[in-house]
Design an enzyme around this catalytic site. Structure first.
Site, PDB file in Angstrom:
ATOM      1  N   GLY A  46     -24.286 -17.659 -85.293  1.00  0.00           N
ATOM      2  CA  GLY A  46     -23.461 -18.244 -84.242  1.00  0.00           C
ATOM      3  C   GLY A  46     -24.288 -19.198 -83.407  1.00  0.00           C
ATOM      4  N   GLN A  51     -26.500 -23.707 -75.760  1.00  0.00           N
ATOM      5  CA  GLN A  51     -27.842 -23.494 -76.314  1.00  0.00           C
ATOM      6  C   GLN A  51     -28.517 -24.791 -76.740  1.00  0.00           C
ATOM      7  OE1 GLN A  51     -26.229 -20.264 -79.007  1.00  0.00           O
ATOM      8  NE2 GLN A  51     -28.278 -19.467 -78.685  1.00  0.00           N
ATOM      9  N   CYS A  92     -30.567 -13.210 -80.275  1.00  0.00           N
ATOM     10  CA  CYS A  92     -30.101 -14.518 -79.807  1.00  0.00           C
ATOM     11  C   CYS A  92     -31.140 -15.561 -80.193  1.00  0.00           C
ATOM     12  CB  CYS A  92     -29.924 -14.497 -78.287  1.00  0.00           C
ATOM     13  SG  CYS A  92     -29.321 -16.047 -77.618  1.00  0.00           S
ATOM     14  N   LEU A  93     -30.681 -16.699 -80.689  1.00  0.00           N
ATOM     15  CA  LEU A  93     -31.604 -17.779 -81.053  1.00  0.00           C
ATOM     16  C   LEU A  93     -32.330 -18.312 -79.817  1.00  0.00           C
ATOM     17  CD1 LEU A  93     -29.350 -19.700 -83.606  1.00  0.00           C
ATOM     18  CD2 LEU A  93     -31.334 -18.265 -84.128  1.00  0.00           C
ATOM     19  N   HIS A 134     -20.701 -12.562 -77.571  1.00  0.00           N
ATOM     20  CA  HIS A 134     -22.037 -13.101 -77.292  1.00  0.00           C
ATOM     21  C   HIS A 134     -21.966 -14.627 -77.111  1.00  0.00           C
ATOM     22  CE1 HIS A 134     -26.506 -13.391 -78.208  1.00  0.00           C
ATOM     23  NE2 HIS A 134     -26.110 -14.628 -78.457  1.00  0.00           N
ATOM     24  N   GLU A 135     -21.245 -15.301 -78.024  1.00  0.00           N
ATOM     25  CA  GLU A 135     -21.123 -16.767 -77.944  1.00  0.00           C
ATOM     26  C   GLU A 135     -20.332 -17.185 -76.714  1.00  0.00           C
ATOM     27  OE1 GLU A 135     -23.061 -18.134 -79.708  1.00  0.00           O
ATOM     28  OE2 GLU A 135     -23.305 -16.714 -81.335  1.00  0.00           O
ATOM     29  N   HIS A 138     -22.351 -17.236 -73.609  1.00  0.00           N
ATOM     30  CA  HIS A 138     -23.195 -18.432 -73.455  1.00  0.00           C
ATOM     31  C   HIS A 138     -22.445 -19.522 -72.683  1.00  0.00           C
ATOM     32  CE1 HIS A 138     -26.901 -17.703 -75.632  1.00  0.00           C
ATOM     33  NE2 HIS A 138     -26.280 -17.361 -76.748  1.00  0.00           N
TER      34      HIS A 138
HETATM   35  O1  GNR Z   1     -27.700 -15.268 -85.061  1.00  0.00           O
HETATM   36  C1  GNR Z   1     -27.295 -14.458 -84.240  1.00  0.00           C
HETATM   37  N1  GNR Z   1     -27.123 -13.169 -84.598  1.00  0.00           N
HETATM   38  C2  GNR Z   1     -26.513 -12.205 -83.791  1.00  0.00           C
HETATM   39  C3  GNR Z   1     -26.650 -10.881 -84.142  1.00  0.00           C
HETATM   40  C4  GNR Z   1     -26.059  -9.896 -83.385  1.00  0.00           C
HETATM   41  C5  GNR Z   1     -25.345 -10.232 -82.283  1.00  0.00           C
HETATM   42  C6  GNR Z   1     -25.219 -11.549 -81.902  1.00  0.00           C
HETATM   43  C7  GNR Z   1     -25.802 -12.531 -82.656  1.00  0.00           C
HETATM   44  S1  GNR Z   1     -25.616 -14.180 -82.207  1.00  0.00           S
HETATM   45  C8  GNR Z   1     -27.062 -14.890 -82.853  1.00  0.00           C
HETATM   46  C9  GNR Z   1     -27.068 -16.401 -82.722  1.00  0.00           C
HETATM   47  C10 GNR Z   1     -27.000 -16.791 -81.268  1.00  0.00           C
HETATM   48  O2  GNR Z   1     -27.896 -16.701 -80.493  1.00  0.00           O
HETATM   49  N2  GNR Z   1     -25.856 -17.224 -80.840  1.00  0.00           N
HETATM   50  O3  GNR Z   1     -25.678 -17.536 -79.551  1.00  0.00           O
HETATM   51 NI    NI Z   2     -27.163 -16.407 -78.441  1.00  0.00          NI
END
Ligand code: GNR
Ligand code: NI
Length: 169
Positions: A46, A51, A92-93, A134-135, A138
């Site tokens: 995601g 980001q 999270c990246l 999660h997205e 952000h």
């Molecule tokens: O790549 C991602 N893997 C993930 C794994 C578990 C819960 C959420 C995520 S999102 C993350 C990519 C990211 O930072 N998206 O904002």
């Molecule tokens: Ni993230």
């Protein structure tokens, strides 16, 4: 297409609130292409516009094996459907190298516009529901580390700050 730089915690730009997309024009389409390239290159499932330092309410996801099922969410609205909490290790990246278990609703309904501008509704469950939330966080300037104890968050911040000093980020 262009690969974009991913901001990393504690960069204050990750706290900015995304603005609603009024018109899906060429600029937005290009942004989505670039976000997809960036997400695939980073091996993420995601990525939110926040980001890559763009304050717009857009995120993308791809949970396929072959990185060929891109889902695009513009101006998303989430409704939790199931208060029973689910636990998945969340990463999270923008917080590379750290994974923590959070509690989030296990099922969620998403209403959004797709990349063609057409509205859609879709239900997500389990890890996908976690990722959608999660997205969406952000886009409101929130990060998963906000839900950890201050002690854990400070530890992560210090480690990443040290890494950024070493790599001149
Ligand atoms: O790549 C991602 N893997 C993930 C794994 C578990 C819960 C959420 C995520 S999102 C993350 C990519 C990211 O930072 N998206 O904002
Ligand atoms: Ni993230």
């Amino acid at each position: 297409m262009a690969k974009l730089d991913i901001l990393e915690f504690p960069d204050p730009r990750l706290r900015k609130i995304g603005e609603k997309v009024e018109k899906i024009d060429g600029e937005i389409k290009k942004l989505i292409e670039d976000m997809a390239e960036t997400m695939y290159a980073a091996d993420g499932c995601g990525l939110a516009a926040t980001q890559v330092d763009v304050q717009k309410r857009i995120f993308i996801m791809d949970f396929s094996q072959d990185q060929n099922e891109l889902e695009v969410f513009i101006n998303p609205e989430l409704t939790p459907l199931c208060e029973e909490p689910s636990e998945f290790p969340e990463g999270c990246l923008s917080v590379p190298g750290f994974f923590e278990n959070l509690h989030r609703p296990n099922r969620v309904l998403v209403k959004a516009l797709g990349r063609d501008g057409n509205p859609f509704e879709k239900e997500y469950e389990g890890l996908l529901a976690v990722c959608v939330q999660h997205e969406n966080d952000h886009l409101d300037g929130k990060l998963f580390v906000d839900q950890l104890t201050k002690l854990k968050r400070d530890r992560i911040r210090k480690k990443l700050e040290k890494e950024h000093r070493l790599t001149n980020k």
